[in-house]
Scaffold this motif. Structure first.
Motif, PDB file in Angstrom:
ATOM      1  N   TYR A 279      28.384   4.602  31.455  1.00  0.00           N
ATOM      2  CA  TYR A 279      29.810   4.934  31.505  1.00  0.00           C
ATOM      3  C   TYR A 279      30.035   6.311  32.114  1.00  0.00           C
ATOM      4  O   TYR A 279      29.220   7.222  31.943  1.00  0.00           O
ATOM      5  CB  TYR A 279      30.415   4.915  30.092  1.00  0.00           C
ATOM      6  CG  TYR A 279      30.314   3.572  29.422  1.00  0.00           C
ATOM      7  CD1 TYR A 279      31.206   2.544  29.733  1.00  0.00           C
ATOM      8  CD2 TYR A 279      29.301   3.315  28.492  1.00  0.00           C
ATOM      9  CE1 TYR A 279      31.111   1.300  29.129  1.00  0.00           C
ATOM     10  CE2 TYR A 279      29.195   2.074  27.883  1.00  0.00           C
ATOM     11  CZ  TYR A 279      30.098   1.073  28.207  1.00  0.00           C
ATOM     12  OH  TYR A 279      29.995  -0.160  27.622  1.00  0.00           O
TER      13      TYR A 279
ATOM     14  N   ASP B  34      36.493   7.479  31.897  1.00  0.00           N
ATOM     15  CA  ASP B  34      36.585   6.307  31.014  1.00  0.00           C
ATOM     16  C   ASP B  34      36.171   6.719  29.610  1.00  0.00           C
ATOM     17  O   ASP B  34      35.128   6.320  29.105  1.00  0.00           O
ATOM     18  CB  ASP B  34      35.678   5.196  31.568  1.00  0.00           C
ATOM     19  CG  ASP B  34      35.679   3.926  30.725  1.00  0.00           C
ATOM     20  OD1 ASP B  34      36.658   3.710  29.990  1.00  0.00           O
ATOM     21  OD2 ASP B  34      34.675   3.179  30.802  1.00  0.00           O
TER      22      ASP B  34
ATOM     23  N   ARG C  47      34.928   1.484  28.435  1.00  0.00           N
ATOM     24  CA  ARG C  47      35.265   0.070  28.630  1.00  0.00           C
ATOM     25  C   ARG C  47      34.746  -0.481  29.949  1.00  0.00           C
ATOM     26  O   ARG C  47      34.582  -1.689  30.093  1.00  0.00           O
ATOM     27  CB  ARG C  47      36.795  -0.100  28.569  1.00  0.00           C
ATOM     28  CG  ARG C  47      37.382   0.219  27.200  1.00  0.00           C
ATOM     29  CD  ARG C  47      36.858  -0.703  26.124  1.00  0.00           C
ATOM     30  NE  ARG C  47      37.328  -0.338  24.787  1.00  0.00           N
ATOM     31  CZ  ARG C  47      36.955  -0.957  23.671  1.00  0.00           C
ATOM     32  NH1 ARG C  47      36.095  -1.969  23.738  1.00  0.00           N
ATOM     33  NH2 ARG C  47      37.416  -0.556  22.500  1.00  0.00           N
ATOM     34  N   HIS C  48      34.476   0.404  30.913  1.00  0.00           N
ATOM     35  CA  HIS C  48      34.025  -0.053  32.226  1.00  0.00           C
ATOM     36  C   HIS C  48      32.536   0.255  32.386  1.00  0.00           C
ATOM     37  O   HIS C  48      32.147   1.374  32.723  1.00  0.00           O
ATOM     38  CB  HIS C  48      34.838   0.638  33.325  1.00  0.00           C
ATOM     39  CG  HIS C  48      34.534   0.130  34.693  1.00  0.00           C
ATOM     40  ND1 HIS C  48      35.052   0.695  35.831  1.00  0.00           N
ATOM     41  CD2 HIS C  48      33.740  -0.901  35.122  1.00  0.00           C
ATOM     42  CE1 HIS C  48      34.605   0.045  36.890  1.00  0.00           C
ATOM     43  NE2 HIS C  48      33.797  -0.922  36.486  1.00  0.00           N
ATOM     44  N   ASP C  49      31.702  -0.732  32.109  1.00  0.00           N
ATOM     45  CA  ASP C  49      30.254  -0.579  32.194  1.00  0.00           C
ATOM     46  C   ASP C  49      29.825  -0.535  33.662  1.00  0.00           C
ATOM     47  O   ASP C  49      30.042  -1.477  34.422  1.00  0.00           O
ATOM     48  CB  ASP C  49      29.575  -1.748  31.474  1.00  0.00           C
ATOM     49  CG  ASP C  49      28.057  -1.649  31.474  1.00  0.00           C
ATOM     50  OD1 ASP C  49      27.521  -0.635  31.957  1.00  0.00           O
ATOM     51  OD2 ASP C  49      27.417  -2.609  30.990  1.00  0.00           O
ATOM     52  N   LEU C  50      29.194   0.587  34.052  1.00  0.00           N
ATOM     53  CA  LEU C  50      28.801   0.797  35.443  1.00  0.00           C
ATOM     54  C   LEU C  50      27.322   0.506  35.703  1.00  0.00           C
ATOM     55  O   LEU C  50      26.817   0.779  36.794  1.00  0.00           O
ATOM     56  CB  LEU C  50      29.083   2.257  35.830  1.00  0.00           C
ATOM     57  CG  LEU C  50      30.538   2.727  35.722  1.00  0.00           C
ATOM     58  CD1 LEU C  50      30.600   4.248  35.872  1.00  0.00           C
ATOM     59  CD2 LEU C  50      31.400   2.048  36.761  1.00  0.00           C
TER      60      LEU C  50
END
Length: 480
Positions: free
Chosen positions: A435, A440, A444-447
């Motif tokens: 993350y 973020d 919530r936004h898994d990179l």
């Protein structure tokens, strides 16, 4: 007559000499340290960090008078490991005290803080400080009662510190508590209020010598209990909010069995516990001013792990952070932290510098004019340069290791934070999540799949760190 005039001059000179000596002694006296550690207080549980339901005027005022850190981290998402890290300056993984004492093993963990560890209170005591521990210890098991207590590890006085981590008694937070080193009574007295009185009495008796007052609250840990008049106020606030369960809770999936967590604060009893804690803080700050020593007293405010939002009554919400106690998401390890150092910190400062619970040890040594001891506080770095606004970064990377199951549905995991990025390794299924915390904060936004080079580099780095500290892992986990 001449003799009389000479005497008057002599008396005047002697008086001025005494006064000057007194002023010199005051300004050169070692600063007092008041370390306030709250149990389970979430990052969003104080007004200064944005809570609109709980009322914390004394803590908010402390923030206005000092530095409020927005990215201060506990070494662990549960209590005992973080408590050990503060006192030793070492990551819990290094000393293998990685679980709350009494919690499930796998891997096995140290259940008594070793006497061989030289804690920062011991260093201060050797330097002439009077030291007192008040409240929750939870750094030994029942078999270690008396042998591993605070008074065996640098504290002259130990009040209420023993093996238990909570007040799971018939009367909950109200006397009689039947704690071996705290007298009961009067019946019905609230624990938080009683400990505040003990703290104030200590300041009264020791205002003329340098002291360390380490106030380790039992609150706001379960079981949830507070004076009725304080609860009543928050019942009224809850009624005005009139939240539905759909507004109050949300589902967390995390690739496992879904469960509900609290996303909005409106728990009256928990709120009353938070306010009671704030009242106790206020009593201490007031007494420092009344005794005329506030300007020579450093006050540190911190919590041992994130707020409880996913089990055991789900009393608080850490929104916008994800997760809470028992998890390595931000809600489990990002803590409220305030430092007031009169004459050094600029009032009302807000810092986004990353600091950890291990850093308090060397920072306190430097604050008190004592030499740093990197041989002792191996994982801590002094953030005095940050407090003096001379530097904004002290860590290249920070590490967190919790290889256990938590009561809050969190799984065995480890994490590394480097710059704006944070990699979490979940041991159960060898899952990696990445993350960008700056962009973020809610994770919530898994990179992990989008930034494979960064993911792999951070994973390689945490692997090396595991080896450096001899980290332990669940039996079923195979390092790759």
């Amino acid at each position: 007559m001449q003799f009389f005039n000479f005497s008057k001059k002599k008396i005047l000179l002697v008086t001025l000499s005494i006064l000057c000596h007194g002023l010199y002694a005051q300004t050169n006296k070692k600063p007092n340290i008041v370390f306030i550690l709250v149990d389970d207080l979430g990052w969003m549980d104080i007004g200064a960090n944005g809570s609109t339901f709980y009322e914390t005027p004394n803590i908010d005022q402390l923030a206005e008078e000092g530095v409020r850190f927005t990215q201060a981290y506990a070494a662990s998402p549960v209590c005992s490991p973080t408590r050990a890290s503060i006192l030793t300056g070492k990551n819990p993984a290094r000393i293998h005290l990685t679980q709350w004492i009494g919690g499930p093993g796998n891997p096995n963990y140290v259940k008594n803080l070793p006497l061989e560890e030289v804690l920062f209170p011991e260093v201060l005591k050797d330097a002439g400080y009077k030291t007192i521990f008040l409240g929750k210890w939870h750094l030994n098991n029942e078999a270690g009662e008396g042998k591993f207590w605070p008074d065996k590890q640098g504290f002259d006085i130990n009040i209420a510190g023993h093996f238990r981590g909570g007040l799971y008694i018939k009367n909950k937070y109200f006397s009689p508590w039947n704690i071996p080193n705290l007298k009961n009574g009067p019946d019905g007295v609230y624990m938080t209020d009683r400990l505040a009185k003990e703290a104030v009495d200590f300041i009264d008796k020791n205002a003329n010598e340098p002291f360390l007052l380490y106030f380790s609250f039992y609150s706001v840990h379960a079981p949830f209990s507070a004076p009725e008049d304080r609860i009543k106020k928050y019942n009224g606030k809850k009624e005005k909010l009139d939240l539905t369960d759909e507004e109050r809770f949300e589902e967390e999936k995390n690739r496992g069995k879904p469960f509900l967590y609290r996303k909005k604060q409106d728990h009256p009893t928990y709120a009353a516990m938070v306010e009671s804690m704030d009242i106790a803080v206020g009593k201490i700050l007031h007494k420092l001013k009344k005794k005329g020593i506030a300007d020579n007293t450093i006050v540190i405010f911190f919590s041992d792990n994130g707020g409880l939002c996913s089990s055991e009554g789900t009393p608080t919400a850490n929104t916008p952070l994800r997760g809470g106690k028992g998890w390595l998401y931000e809600g489990g390890i990002r803590e409220p932290a305030i430092i007031k150092w009169p004459g050094t910190t600029k009032p009302g400062t807000v810092s986004d510098a990353i600091i950890t619970s291990m850093d308090f040890y060397p920072t306190i040594l430097e604050m008190t004019g004592l030499p740093l001891r990197p041989d002792l506080h191996k994982d801590g770095k002094s953030f005095v340069p940050i407090l003096k606004n001379k530097k904004q970064k002290i860590h290249k990377a920070t590490y967190y290791h919790y290889p256990h199951r938590s009561n809050q549905k969190g799984g065995p995991s480890s994490a590394i934070r480097e710059g704006d990025y944070k990699l979490i390794v979940f041991f159960k299924d060898n899952r990696l999540e990445l993350y960008n915390i700056k962009n973020d904060i809610g994770e919530r936004h898994d990179l992990a799949s989008e930034l494979p080079v960064l993911r792999n580099r951070l994973f390689k780095k945490i692997n090396k760190w595991w080896s450096d500290v001899d980290a332990q892992f669940p039996k079923q986990y195979t390092r790759k």
